[in-house]
Every structure is written in structure tokens, then in C-alpha cells.
Design a protein around this motif. Structure first.
Motif, short mmCIF file in Angstrom:
data_model
loop_
_atom_site.label_atom_id
_atom_site.label_comp_id
_atom_site.label_asym_id
_atom_site.label_seq_id
_atom_site.Cartn_x
_atom_site.Cartn_y
_atom_site.Cartn_z
N ASN A 104 -7.00 14.19 -20.67
CA ASN A 104 -8.28 13.70 -20.16
C ASN A 104 -8.18 13.12 -18.76
OD1 ASN A 104 -9.77 14.40 -22.49
ND2 ASN A 104 -9.09 12.53 -23.51
N LYS A 105 -7.02 13.20 -18.15
CA LYS A 105 -6.85 12.67 -16.80
C LYS A 105 -7.60 13.56 -15.82
CE LYS A 105 -3.32 9.75 -17.74
NZ LYS A 105 -2.77 8.57 -17.37
N ASP A 106 -8.27 12.94 -14.87
CA ASP A 106 -9.11 13.64 -13.90
C ASP A 106 -8.33 13.81 -12.59
OD1 ASP A 106 -11.00 14.38 -11.99
OD2 ASP A 106 -12.55 13.05 -12.78
N LEU A 107 -7.96 15.05 -12.28
CA LEU A 107 -7.19 15.32 -11.06
C LEU A 107 -7.97 14.89 -9.83
CD1 LEU A 107 -4.73 16.45 -9.60
CD2 LEU A 107 -5.75 18.74 -9.82
N GLY A 108 -9.27 15.15 -9.82
CA GLY A 108 -10.10 14.76 -8.67
C GLY A 108 -10.07 13.26 -8.44
N GLU A 109 -10.14 12.50 -9.51
CA GLU A 109 -10.09 11.04 -9.40
C GLU A 109 -8.75 10.58 -8.84
OE1 GLU A 109 -10.21 7.18 -12.36
OE2 GLU A 109 -11.33 8.97 -12.95
N GLU A 110 -7.69 11.21 -9.30
CA GLU A 110 -6.36 10.83 -8.82
C GLU A 110 -6.17 11.20 -7.35
OE1 GLU A 110 -4.69 8.79 -10.50
OE2 GLU A 110 -5.71 9.06 -12.41
N LEU A 111 -6.68 12.37 -6.95
CA LEU A 111 -6.62 12.76 -5.54
C LEU A 111 -7.43 11.79 -4.68
CD1 LEU A 111 -6.87 16.63 -5.89
CD2 LEU A 111 -4.91 15.35 -4.98
N ALA A 112 -8.58 11.36 -5.20
CA ALA A 112 -9.40 10.39 -4.48
C ALA A 112 -8.66 9.06 -4.32
CB ALA A 112 -10.74 10.20 -5.19
N ASP A 113 -7.88 8.67 -5.33
CA ASP A 113 -7.07 7.46 -5.22
C ASP A 113 -6.08 7.58 -4.06
OD1 ASP A 113 -8.29 6.21 -7.37
OD2 ASP A 113 -6.71 6.75 -8.80
N VAL A 114 -5.47 8.76 -3.91
CA VAL A 114 -4.54 9.00 -2.81
C VAL A 114 -5.27 8.85 -1.47
CG1 VAL A 114 -3.11 10.76 -1.67
CG2 VAL A 114 -2.97 10.46 -4.15
N VAL A 115 -6.43 9.48 -1.36
CA VAL A 115 -7.20 9.41 -0.12
C VAL A 115 -7.58 7.96 0.19
CG1 VAL A 115 -9.38 10.09 0.99
CG2 VAL A 115 -8.06 11.78 -0.30
N ASN A 142 0.82 -1.21 0.00
CA ASN A 142 0.00 0.00 0.00
C ASN A 142 0.86 1.26 0.00
OD1 ASN A 142 -2.63 -0.78 -0.37
ND2 ASN A 142 -3.00 -1.17 1.78
N MET A 143 2.01 1.23 0.65
CA MET A 143 2.90 2.38 0.59
C MET A 143 3.39 2.60 -0.84
SD MET A 143 4.09 4.79 2.39
CE MET A 143 4.55 6.03 1.22
N ALA A 144 3.71 1.53 -1.53
CA ALA A 144 4.10 1.64 -2.94
C ALA A 144 2.94 2.17 -3.78
CB ALA A 144 4.58 0.28 -3.47
N GLN A 145 1.72 1.68 -3.50
CA GLN A 145 0.53 2.17 -4.20
C GLN A 145 0.34 3.66 -3.96
OE1 GLN A 145 -0.51 -0.45 -6.51
NE2 GLN A 145 -2.43 0.53 -5.99
N LEU A 146 0.52 4.09 -2.71
CA LEU A 146 0.37 5.50 -2.38
C LEU A 146 1.39 6.34 -3.15
CD1 LEU A 146 -0.92 7.77 -0.73
CD2 LEU A 146 0.69 7.22 1.11
N THR A 147 2.61 5.88 -3.21
CA THR A 147 3.65 6.59 -3.95
C THR A 147 3.28 6.70 -5.43
OG1 THR A 147 5.31 5.78 -2.39
CG2 THR A 147 6.11 6.58 -4.51
N GLU A 148 2.76 5.61 -5.98
CA GLU A 148 2.33 5.61 -7.38
C GLU A 148 1.20 6.61 -7.61
OE1 GLU A 148 0.07 2.52 -10.36
OE2 GLU A 148 1.50 1.69 -8.94
N GLU A 149 0.22 6.62 -6.72
CA GLU A 149 -0.92 7.54 -6.88
C GLU A 149 -0.49 8.99 -6.73
OE1 GLU A 149 -3.47 6.47 -8.18
OE2 GLU A 149 -3.59 4.36 -7.64
N VAL A 150 0.39 9.27 -5.77
CA VAL A 150 0.90 10.64 -5.61
C VAL A 150 1.67 11.05 -6.86
CG1 VAL A 150 2.51 12.09 -4.29
CG2 VAL A 150 0.88 10.62 -3.09
N GLY A 151 2.38 10.12 -7.45
CA GLY A 151 3.10 10.41 -8.70
C GLY A 151 2.15 10.79 -9.82
N GLU A 152 0.99 10.13 -9.88
CA GLU A 152 0.00 10.46 -10.90
C GLU A 152 -0.56 11.87 -10.68
OE1 GLU A 152 -2.86 7.27 -11.22
OE2 GLU A 152 -1.27 5.81 -11.55
#
Length: 108
Positions: A57-68, A27-37
Motif C-alpha cells: 500500500n506504499k505510494d511511490l508518488g508520495e515517497e518521491l514527493a518526500d524526496v523533492v 536534512n541530508m540524513a532525511q534525504l537519504t532516508e526518503e531515497v531509501g524508501e
């Protein structure tokens, strides 16, 4: 957003659909990946880098939600009451930093 109810919602989703939590290191690796996006979108959309066609077309809100989501997973699996931790942090910042930014000439 109520963090306590969000933690419960994520936990319920994991148990019903996700089978189990990934381990903390995954999950830490996942978090790092999502923050990178998130960083990629911010750098290209609001920074000086040009935005690639594939990023438009990337959705910043969706990516921030992934981080959360991943942060909530990490809190759940490590026994952290994120609402209590966040409330404590806001209290600390309200006392310690209440005048800090008002007195920062760089922000004027």
C-alpha cells in the motif's frame, strides 16, 4: 512544476508550520532516508525482490514527493536557486549529451 515557486512554498510552510529548517546534516540524513524508501518500493514492485504485504500500500508518488520536499529544503537553506541550477543543467545536457544516448548501442 516551477522550482522557484516550489521553493517559496516550502519556505512558507517551514516558517508557518515547521518552526525552522532542520540543519543541513539532518536534512541530508532525511534525504537519504526518503531515497531509501523510494528504493525499497522500486526494488520490490519493479525489481526482482518480492513485495512484502506491508509494502503493497506504499505510494511511490508520495515517497518521491518526500524526496523533492527535502531537496527543496536543502536548496533553500543553502541559498541555491534550484530553478536556475536545473535550467543550467538542462542546457548543459542538451549540448554535451545531445547525441550521447542516441549513439549508445546498449540502448538500442
Amino acid at each position: 512544476m516551477n522550482l522557484k515557486s516550489s521553493q517559496l512554498e516550502v519556505d512558507t510552510w517551514i516558517k508557518e508550520h515547521g518552526v525552522r529548517y532542520f540543519n543541513e546534516l539532518t536534512n541530508m540524513a532525511q534525504l537519504t532516508e526518503e531515497v531509501g524508501e523510494v528504493a525499497r518500493i522500486i526494488a520490490r514492485r519493479y525489481g526482482e525482490q518480492s513485495e512484502k504485504e506491508s509494502d503493497k500500500n506504499k505510494d511511490l508518488g508520495e515517497e518521491l514527493a518526500d524526496v523533492v520536499f527535502v531537496v527543496l529544503c536543502l536548496a533553500n537553506q543553502t541559498g541555491i536557486d534550484l530553478q536556475a541550477a536545473f535550467d543550467k543543467k538542462m542546457d548543459l545536457k542538451s549540448v554535451r549529451d545531445k547525441d550521447r544516448h542516441k549513439n549508445n548501442d546498449k540502448l538500442k
